[in-house]
Design an enzyme around this catalytic site. Structure first.
Site, PDB file in Angstrom:
ATOM      1  N   GLU A  14      18.835  16.890  56.217  1.00 40.57           N
ATOM      2  CA  GLU A  14      18.661  18.328  56.422  1.00 40.57           C
ATOM      3  C   GLU A  14      18.376  18.631  57.891  1.00 40.57           C
ATOM      4  O   GLU A  14      17.346  18.230  58.428  1.00 40.57           O
ATOM      5  CB  GLU A  14      17.486  18.803  55.551  1.00 40.57           C
ATOM      6  N   ASP A  46      13.429  17.652  53.591  1.00 45.39           N
ATOM      7  CA  ASP A  46      11.986  17.824  53.776  1.00 45.39           C
ATOM      8  C   ASP A  46      11.268  17.906  52.433  1.00 45.39           C
ATOM      9  O   ASP A  46      11.844  18.349  51.428  1.00 45.39           O
ATOM     10  CB  ASP A  46      11.694  19.104  54.566  1.00 45.39           C
ATOM     11  N   ASP A  95       9.301  19.984  51.179  1.00 48.09           N
ATOM     12  CA  ASP A  95       8.755  21.327  50.970  1.00 48.09           C
ATOM     13  C   ASP A  95       9.725  22.140  50.119  1.00 48.09           C
ATOM     14  O   ASP A  95      10.717  21.613  49.612  1.00 48.09           O
ATOM     15  CB  ASP A  95       8.480  22.015  52.318  1.00 48.09           C
ATOM     16  N   ASP A 141      11.874  24.610  50.923  1.00 47.48           N
ATOM     17  CA  ASP A 141      13.227  24.711  51.479  1.00 47.48           C
ATOM     18  C   ASP A 141      13.996  23.409  51.290  1.00 47.48           C
ATOM     19  O   ASP A 141      15.187  23.413  50.973  1.00 47.48           O
ATOM     20  CB  ASP A 141      13.167  25.061  52.973  1.00 47.48           C
TER      21      ASP A 141
END
Length: 662
Positions: free
Chosen positions: A297, A371, A373, A375
């Protein structure tokens, strides 16, 4: 143990490892009929003797769909979990179940049935199908209730006859003016959901797993049935025929647009594995069995990954932002998306779902690295949707993985530790409570070591359950009253008489308490706080039956005597277990530096290598499909156009959430 009720008598017989222990025995009279088989799995025969309610539910639901009118009840007596499977509509109900999160083009599934005598043997065929506004086809085929995952002669016959029947209807009704050529099979089947249920004696399969039917006589039979009965349906329902053919014509235009887009892209070399994407940092290894591709990403994380990798066998492909949601897009749009083109080119196996050449796959492991998280989870889901819909063989063959980067870095002196999530990190500090801490209650009882650790652990889990229940509209006051009362019977909400003792107890603490009909199930309890602006609360059966309430009640029973008592550590006094737990955790964190990573790009290359990319130390999740029907449904719910099913899914599963990143 076998129990048979037949001819006015009850017969029993006991077995051990398949052998009868005694002859069949008559133990009494009865007017009922039926057979009951009770067995216990033998750990000397089965490596795993655990029953999984979800797995059994999926298979029994399937059997109930395939046998119209059959009722199956599944009861787990350990936790009183129950499920009833009964579908009067049979395979038509199965199609409706699969299409519930999509928009059908016609209100009811098309149902076709045929029964024939083949050389003295009875053979039965039924097909249910429905076109939806989605872009993916879903055809499930069964022979004698066995799911043939790889299709077979029945699927081949169905597909070819369906295409011929549609093209024949178009020609007979002069609808070809909208077409340059006949519709292709993929045009006809776009958005189609179909169930083929075949019952034949002595079926032939390609292997012992029975995943592909090879009985040759079936193909011609199904072709003739479809040509006759499906064409008759189209003639009798011209408005439905027009709707589904309009969609097919639109699909043909999109296919032509996709073909042109592919040609343009191919001329530029974007889909050709000999023209690798510029962002790809390829590896030196040319043997695909030894090579890995990390799909990363963002350019920042991509830069760190390129420096961290072992360039001998690890390649890195950074993506810019979130890729296209392929669940909502046709192939011509997908093939034009730059990030998807880069993935296709890097893998080297092409983009033709029917003729994907896995022998040209350039990497044995394809690892999604995003990541840790929200997103990152969204990007990971978009990538999984793409691989599921357009590169499913990679999942089937076990080539797709998800990296597990840490969210926290904890350092003290020369000690450096990494944790995947907050729960894992808190667990580390919680265990340190065992070290050199002695707690005394006001009554003189001493706690230390493991005993103290388990008390604090139970309290933190208890508090977490209370917070989750509160986040779903249940007041802390009401939760505490329910726990004190020890209320745990969710089934009482089906009968208001059984709720009277609870109502009486709640009346002492709320201004108004009333039982009202629940539109979803049974009854609910409506409560109003004291005061002119008192809040209203609704207590429903699903709250009492939720895993969080059950967990809170069990922990409350364990901690009841400690929740409000006082504690001392040396001369320091704590008025409650909550205050004590907070203080103990703060003590264990003294001297540690805690860093939360906002993204992979925050890690230096050395950290990224040792936590996420080093084959000796990393943790990878392998992407597998246990239940294709459920997987398809979940992708449609979470990534499709329909908002209501997604909202219902979130509401239904809200109380089951265990890891929530807010």
């Amino acid at each position: 143990r076998l129990e048979i009720k037949r001819d006015g008598f009850i017969w029993i017989q006991n077995y051990s490892r398949g052998k009868p222990l005694a002859p069949l025995k008559n133990i009494g009279e009865t007017k009922k009929t039926g057979t009951k088989i009770r067995f216990y799995p033998d750990d000397k025969i089965f490596s795993n003797i655990e029953f999984h309610f979800e797995i059994l539910s999926k298979r029994l639901r399937e059997i109930a769909f395939l046998n119209s009118g059959l009722e199956i009840n599944l009861i787990n007596e350990k936790d009183d979990k129950k499920a009833k499977f009964f579908y009067k509509g049979g395979v038509s109900s199965f199609v409706e179940f699969l299409s519930e999160n999509k928009t059908p083009l016609h209100p009811k599934p098309i149902y076709i049935q045929d029964l024939r005598n083949n050389d003295g043997a009875e053979e039965f065929l039924e097909i249910a199908m429905q076109w939806t506004d989605s872009y993916n086809e879903q055809i499930l085929a069964f022979t004698n209730t066995i799911n043939n995952k790889d299709g077979g002669t029945h699927v081949v016959g169905f597909k070819s006859a369906l295409t011929r029947a549609i093209n024949s209807y178009i020609e007979e009704h002069n609808m070809q003016k909208d077409l340059k050529e006949n519709l292709a099979g993929e045009d006809v089947r776009e958005g189609l959901i179909a169930i083929i249920n075949l019952r034949i004696p002595d079926p032939k399969f390609s292997s012992q797993t029975k995943e592909k039917l090879v009985s040759s006589h079936v193909k011609g039979w199904i072709e003739s049935v479809i040509m006759e009965k499906f064409k008759a349906f189209l003639e009798e329902n011209p408005s439905v025929a027009r709707k589904i053919i309009d969609k097919m014509i639109e699909a043909a235009r999109a296919r032509e647009a996709a073909r042109k887009a592919k040609e343009i892209v191919r001329k530029k070399g974007a889909l050709d594995s000999s023209h690798l994407p510029g962002k790809l940092a390829d590896c030196q290894e040319r043997a695909s069995e030894l090579a890995e591709l990390f799909i990363v990403e963002g350019d920042s994380a991509g830069g760190s990954a390129k420096q961290a990798r072992d360039r001998r066998f690890q390649a890195v492909l950074p993506l810019r932002g979130k890729i296209l949601n392929v669940e909502k897009a046709r192939e011509d749009k997908i093939i034009s998306n730059e990030e998807i083109k880069n993935i296709i080119s890097a893998l080297g196996i092409g983009f033709d779902k029917e003729n994907m050449d896995l022998s040209k796959l350039r990497y044995k492991k394809i690892i999604i690295m995003t990541d840790a998280d929200v997103d990152g989870s969204h990007i990971r889901t978009l990538l999984l949707t793409f691989f599921y819909r357009y590169m499913f063989p990679l999942i089937e063959k076990g080539n797709l993985y998800i990296a597990q980067p840490p969210l926290f870095r904890v350092e003290k002196g020369k000690q450096v530790l990494y944790f995947l999530n907050e729960r894992e990190m808190e667990g580390f500090f919680l265990k340190k409570i065992k070290e050199n801490v002695e707690v005394r209650t006001v009554k003189g009882k001493i706690y230390n070591g493991d005993e103290l650790f388990y008390i604090v652990q139970d309290f933190l889990n208890f508090k977490n359950s209370l917070n989750i229940l509160q986040s779903h509209g249940v007041s802390l006051k009401l939760i505490n009253l329910l726990l004190e009362f020890g209320f745990q019977e969710g089934s009482y909400f089906l009968n208001p008489e059984l709720l009277k003792p609870l109502i009486s107890a709640l009346n002492e603490h709320f201004k108004e308490v009333s039982v009202i009909p629940d539109p979803d199930n049974g009854y609910s309890i409506l409560l109003k706080e004291e005061g002119t602006l008192g809040n209203f609360y609704l207590l429903k059966q699903e709250i009492i039956e939720s895993s969080e309430y059950s967990r809170a009640l069990n922990l409350y029973k364990k901690l009841k005597d400690l929740l409000t008592t006082g504690f001392k550590i040396g001369d320091e006094y704590f008025i409650s277990l909550e205050e004590l737990s907070t203080a103990l955790l703060e003590r264990t964190k003294r001297g540690y530096t805690i860093q939360r990573y906002k993204g992979l790009g925050e890690m230096n290359p050395e950290q990224l290598w040792e936590t996420t990319m080093d084959p000796e130390r990393r943790l990878l999740l392998k992407v597998t499909i246990e239940d294709a029907v459920e997987a398809d449904r979940i992708f449609s719910v979470l990534m499709g156009d329909q908002v209501e099913p997604r909202k219902a899914f979130i509401m239904e599963n809200a109380l089951r959430v265990k890891n929530l990143d807010v």
